[in-house]
Design an enzyme around this catalytic site. Structure first.
Site, PDB file in Angstrom:
ATOM      1  N   ASP A  64     -31.092 -33.784  24.651  1.00 28.88           N
ATOM      2  CA  ASP A  64     -30.771 -33.541  26.059  1.00 28.88           C
ATOM      3  C   ASP A  64     -29.348 -33.001  26.127  1.00 28.88           C
ATOM      4  O   ASP A  64     -28.625 -33.013  25.129  1.00 28.88           O
ATOM      5  CB  ASP A  64     -30.963 -34.803  26.917  1.00 28.88           C
ATOM      6  CG  ASP A  64     -29.990 -35.925  26.612  1.00 28.88           C
ATOM      7  OD1 ASP A  64     -29.471 -35.963  25.468  1.00 28.88           O
ATOM      8  OD2 ASP A  64     -29.755 -36.769  27.487  1.00 28.88           O
ATOM      9  N   TYR A  66     -25.343 -32.216  26.604  1.00 34.63           N
ATOM     10  CA  TYR A  66     -24.107 -33.004  26.482  1.00 34.63           C
ATOM     11  C   TYR A  66     -23.776 -33.590  27.853  1.00 34.63           C
ATOM     12  O   TYR A  66     -23.980 -32.947  28.881  1.00 34.63           O
ATOM     13  CB  TYR A  66     -22.956 -32.117  26.021  1.00 34.63           C
ATOM     14  CG  TYR A  66     -23.116 -31.544  24.630  1.00 34.63           C
ATOM     15  CD1 TYR A  66     -23.280 -32.368  23.521  1.00 34.63           C
ATOM     16  CD2 TYR A  66     -23.068 -30.159  24.418  1.00 34.63           C
ATOM     17  CE1 TYR A  66     -23.402 -31.840  22.236  1.00 34.63           C
ATOM     18  CE2 TYR A  66     -23.180 -29.629  23.136  1.00 34.63           C
ATOM     19  CZ  TYR A  66     -23.341 -30.465  22.050  1.00 34.63           C
ATOM     20  OH  TYR A  66     -23.463 -29.936  20.786  1.00 34.63           O
ATOM     21  N   PHE A  77     -26.910 -27.708  21.699  1.00 29.78           N
ATOM     22  CA  PHE A  77     -25.814 -27.777  20.719  1.00 29.78           C
ATOM     23  C   PHE A  77     -24.576 -26.957  21.103  1.00 29.78           C
ATOM     24  O   PHE A  77     -23.527 -27.090  20.492  1.00 29.78           O
ATOM     25  CB  PHE A  77     -26.281 -27.353  19.307  1.00 29.78           C
ATOM     26  CG  PHE A  77     -27.264 -28.300  18.687  1.00 29.78           C
ATOM     27  CD1 PHE A  77     -26.864 -29.545  18.222  1.00 29.78           C
ATOM     28  CD2 PHE A  77     -28.615 -27.962  18.578  1.00 29.78           C
ATOM     29  CE1 PHE A  77     -27.774 -30.433  17.660  1.00 29.78           C
ATOM     30  CE2 PHE A  77     -29.542 -28.844  18.017  1.00 29.78           C
ATOM     31  CZ  PHE A  77     -29.108 -30.077  17.560  1.00 29.78           C
ATOM     32  N   HIS A 186     -31.454 -34.749  11.425  1.00 25.27           N
ATOM     33  CA  HIS A 186     -30.576 -34.257  12.495  1.00 25.27           C
ATOM     34  C   HIS A 186     -29.162 -34.039  11.947  1.00 25.27           C
ATOM     35  O   HIS A 186     -28.710 -34.782  11.065  1.00 25.27           O
ATOM     36  CB  HIS A 186     -30.544 -35.277  13.642  1.00 25.27           C
ATOM     37  CG  HIS A 186     -29.977 -34.738  14.903  1.00 25.27           C
ATOM     38  ND1 HIS A 186     -28.623 -34.702  15.150  1.00 25.27           N
ATOM     39  CD2 HIS A 186     -30.583 -34.185  15.985  1.00 25.27           C
ATOM     40  CE1 HIS A 186     -28.420 -34.168  16.345  1.00 25.27           C
ATOM     41  NE2 HIS A 186     -29.589 -33.843  16.871  1.00 25.27           N
TER      42      HIS A 186
END
Length: 221
Positions: A64, A66, A77, A186
């Protein structure tokens, strides 16, 4: 008002008419009225507007947006210029450097990637300020599942970079033989050392694209 380019709007038209989406949009609109929500409302669908459906050749799936001020702008990202580079992106840059000799930039603005046909998709497209995952379960997951379904129906090569189990679960329904799924842990500092470093997803993406007659991605920023 949903600001979405015509290709995606047409592909997802049925989705916008479904009760769950109308309910989701009502809740999200209410959240924007009453709370501080990220990204800014006009940026919610940026991932789609930078990468029209016909141009998508790579998909990166985040969780989701930032949740701190000035960070999120609709691309997973990525942060705007002048904003500190978040830890996961620092690790993405490290892997890029080790994989292809990428020169690590002084910012985390990934718009250039999106404009080359990388759909930088979060599973959930909005978040309340300083409350990670606060819009989880509101309906965005169902919408982004529909996005994956549309991509799976595209009769051309597409590569997915799936980092972490949520992203991998998201693309579990991709069964198009022309598509390539690349999986790794991740890039967050908690899991990057378990196999994200050394995954070489960036060079593998370009090898796949070139093998299929498509232009490789210029990862430099």
């Amino acid at each position: 008002m949903i600001k979405l380019n015509e290709e995606w709007k047409s592909a997802l038209a049925d989705e916008f008419e479904k009760p769950y989406f109308k309910n989701l949009w009502e809740k999200v609109s209410e959240e924007y009225e009453n709370n501080e929500i990220f990204p800014p409302e006009e940026d919610v669908f940026n991932a789609f507007n930078y990468a029209p459906l016909s141009k998508v050749k790579c998909v990166i799936i985040g969780q989701d947006p930032y949740h701190n001020v000035g960070q999120a702008h609709g691309l997973c990202f990525s942060v705007k210029p002048g904003v500190a580079i978040p830890p996961s992106l620092v690790n993405i840059y490290k892997e890029l450097h080790d994989d292809i000799g990428f020169q690590i930039p002084d910012n985390g603005y990934l718009e250039k990637w999106a404009k080359q046909g990388i759909l930088m998709l979060n599973t959930v497209l909005t978040v309340r300020a300083h409350e990670a995952n606060s819009h989880k379960g509101m309906g965005w997951e169902k919408f982004t599942d529909a996005v994956i379904k549309v991509l799976n129906e595209q009769d051309r090569p597409i590569v997915y970079l799936l980092w972490g189990s949520p992203a991998q679960k998201k693309a579990a329904k991709v069964d198009n033989p022309k598509h390539l799924l690349l999986k790794a842990p991740h890039p967050s500092p908690l899991s990057s050392y378990r196999g994200f470093f050394g995954c070489k997803h960036f060079s593998k993406t370009n090898e796949f694209l070139v093998e299929n007659g498509l232009e490789s991605i210029d990862w430099s920023l």
